[in-house]
Design an enzyme around this catalytic site. Sequence first.
Site, short mmCIF file in Angstrom:
data_model
loop_
_atom_site.label_atom_id
_atom_site.label_comp_id
_atom_site.label_asym_id
_atom_site.label_seq_id
_atom_site.Cartn_x
_atom_site.Cartn_y
_atom_site.Cartn_z
N ALA A 22 -12.22 8.22 -10.13
CA ALA A 22 -11.51 9.18 -9.28
C ALA A 22 -10.25 9.70 -9.98
O ALA A 22 -9.96 10.90 -9.94
CB ALA A 22 -11.15 8.52 -7.95
N ARG A 25 -11.41 12.01 -13.02
CA ARG A 25 -11.98 13.30 -12.62
C ARG A 25 -10.93 14.21 -11.97
O ARG A 25 -10.93 15.41 -12.18
CB ARG A 25 -13.17 13.09 -11.69
CG ARG A 25 -14.33 12.49 -12.45
CD ARG A 25 -15.66 12.81 -11.83
NE ARG A 25 -16.71 12.51 -12.82
CZ ARG A 25 -17.98 12.36 -12.52
NH1 ARG A 25 -18.39 12.49 -11.28
NH2 ARG A 25 -18.87 12.10 -13.47
N GLY A 104 1.20 -8.60 -8.71
CA GLY A 104 1.65 -9.15 -9.99
C GLY A 104 1.70 -8.08 -11.07
O GLY A 104 2.69 -7.95 -11.80
N SER A 105 0.65 -7.28 -11.13
CA SER A 105 0.58 -6.21 -12.14
C SER A 105 1.64 -5.14 -11.86
O SER A 105 2.24 -4.59 -12.78
CB SER A 105 -0.79 -5.55 -12.15
OG SER A 105 -1.78 -6.51 -12.36
N THR A 126 -7.40 -5.77 -4.97
CA THR A 126 -7.58 -7.22 -5.09
C THR A 126 -8.45 -7.66 -3.92
O THR A 126 -8.24 -7.19 -2.79
CB THR A 126 -6.28 -8.07 -5.07
OG1 THR A 126 -6.63 -9.44 -4.77
CG2 THR A 126 -5.26 -7.63 -4.04
N ILE A 127 -9.40 -8.51 -4.20
CA ILE A 127 -10.24 -9.00 -3.10
C ILE A 127 -9.39 -9.75 -2.08
O ILE A 127 -9.78 -9.91 -0.94
CB ILE A 127 -11.39 -9.90 -3.60
CG1 ILE A 127 -10.86 -11.14 -4.33
CG2 ILE A 127 -12.38 -9.12 -4.45
CD1 ILE A 127 -11.88 -12.27 -4.44
N ASP A 128 -8.20 -10.23 -2.48
CA ASP A 128 -7.36 -11.03 -1.58
C ASP A 128 -6.70 -10.20 -0.48
O ASP A 128 -6.27 -10.76 0.53
CB ASP A 128 -6.24 -11.72 -2.38
CG ASP A 128 -6.77 -12.61 -3.48
OD1 ASP A 128 -7.95 -12.98 -3.43
OD2 ASP A 128 -5.99 -12.93 -4.41
N ARG A 172 -6.33 -17.09 -3.09
CA ARG A 172 -5.11 -17.66 -3.65
C ARG A 172 -4.27 -18.26 -2.52
O ARG A 172 -4.78 -19.08 -1.80
CB ARG A 172 -4.35 -16.57 -4.41
CG ARG A 172 -3.59 -17.06 -5.62
CD ARG A 172 -2.86 -15.92 -6.26
NE ARG A 172 -3.74 -15.10 -7.06
CZ ARG A 172 -4.02 -15.35 -8.33
NH1 ARG A 172 -3.49 -16.36 -8.95
NH2 ARG A 172 -4.82 -14.58 -9.01
N ARG A 212 -20.07 -29.90 24.32
CA ARG A 212 -20.58 -28.70 25.02
C ARG A 212 -21.98 -28.30 24.53
O ARG A 212 -22.48 -27.25 24.89
CB ARG A 212 -19.61 -27.53 24.79
CG ARG A 212 -18.28 -27.69 25.52
CD ARG A 212 -17.55 -26.34 25.60
NE ARG A 212 -17.55 -25.65 24.32
CZ ARG A 212 -16.67 -25.86 23.34
NH1 ARG A 212 -15.71 -26.75 23.52
NH2 ARG A 212 -16.74 -25.22 22.21
O1 F6P Z 1 -6.67 -12.70 -6.98
C1 F6P Z 1 -8.06 -12.71 -6.98
C2 F6P Z 1 -8.58 -14.10 -7.19
O2 F6P Z 1 -9.99 -14.05 -7.20
C3 F6P Z 1 -8.07 -15.16 -6.22
O3 F6P Z 1 -8.71 -15.10 -4.96
C4 F6P Z 1 -8.35 -16.41 -6.99
O4 F6P Z 1 -7.53 -17.49 -6.57
C5 F6P Z 1 -7.99 -16.01 -8.39
O5 F6P Z 1 -8.17 -14.59 -8.46
C6 F6P Z 1 -8.81 -16.65 -9.48
O6 F6P Z 1 -8.33 -16.18 -10.68
P1 F6P Z 1 -8.95 -16.48 -12.12
O7 F6P Z 1 -9.84 -15.32 -12.45
O8 F6P Z 1 -7.77 -16.53 -13.01
O9 F6P Z 1 -9.69 -17.75 -12.02
#
Ligand code: F6P
Length: 325
Positions: A22, A25, A104-105, A126-128, A172, A212
């Site tokens: 994206a 382009r 972080g980046s 980030t997947i987090d 994390r 239950r």
């Molecule tokens: O930040 C994304 C993540 O997948 C976290 O969920 C996980 O704790 C960490 O990165 C794992 O990082 P690495 O690739 O350094 O093992």
Amino acid sequence: MKKIAIITSGGDAPGLNAAIRAVVRTANYYNIQVIGFKRGLKGLIENEFIPLDARVVSGFLDKGGTFLLTARENRFYQYEYRKIAIENLKKHNIDALFVIGGNGSFQAANLLVKEFNFPVIGIPKTIDNDTYGTDYTIGFDTCINTNVEAIEKIKDTTMSHERIFIVEVMGRKSGFIALETGIATGADVILIPEYPFPLHVIVDTIIEGKKRGKNFFVIILAEGVAKAQELAPLVERELSKHGNFGEVRYSVLGYIQRGGSPSAYDRLIASRFGVFAVEHYIKGNINFMVALEKGEILAKPLNVSFGKIKKPDLKQFEVANILST
Ligand code: F6P
């Protein structure tokens, strides 16, 4: 003609390629040249780059990972290496650096803004989903879908054997992945670092559930709370004091959570973030992060994204608790 550079930095996430595509382009559309540095901040230091244009990024929208490669580069925290990075950016006549990364980046790249007055634009991934200042980060939705698919399978066997099962997910120190995975799979207990509760609550929930008529249980555990390998025997030991509950099994979903073709939602968000980032830059804005807030895409100062902890909505956690009874 303006020229920008792009990197993907930190842990990968589904949708990175869609975001690169994206940006490239959109830049080409507005007559801006693009180069990509490989392996994130490491590539800036080592001057490893590839020229990018609309054709080079063709066919990447649906691909997981990042074709630009990524890395976590600690040398960037030393001034001497940042100086090398800046020299490389200047060598290529780069006007701005687009960073597809997490907090972080962004914090690292912001040093280029502070020390060298070099323009940086952040696109959150980030997947987090833990980047402060945006409701959403690229990759989160695909991760939840991957987890749901995996846990539905785990539920089949858990139900058949009438077991108690702990599934450890990534995140994390944050609990977004566990919380949304837990709600979407109807977990009996969801353990996240932001709203912790003691061991006896897990045990009581299972005992009460059994009374239950429930005969199998799935616990979703955020990696920031504990390791499943350590929690499983603890829960098993506590439960054994109250009758025969059998063995507590566990699975760690691990890196499958970071891979795979991005979901439709991640492709859409990555595409919209990328277009917005370039268009907002063209309007004369720099040092911002693209954000999604209440469904709208907007820009926030880059330094908003770090230094503060983004927490899942307490209401969301209550939803999980109400539904898991
Ligand atoms: O930040 C994304 C993540 O997948 C976290 O969920 C996980 O704790 C960490 O990165 C794992 O990082 P690495 O690739 O350094 O093992």
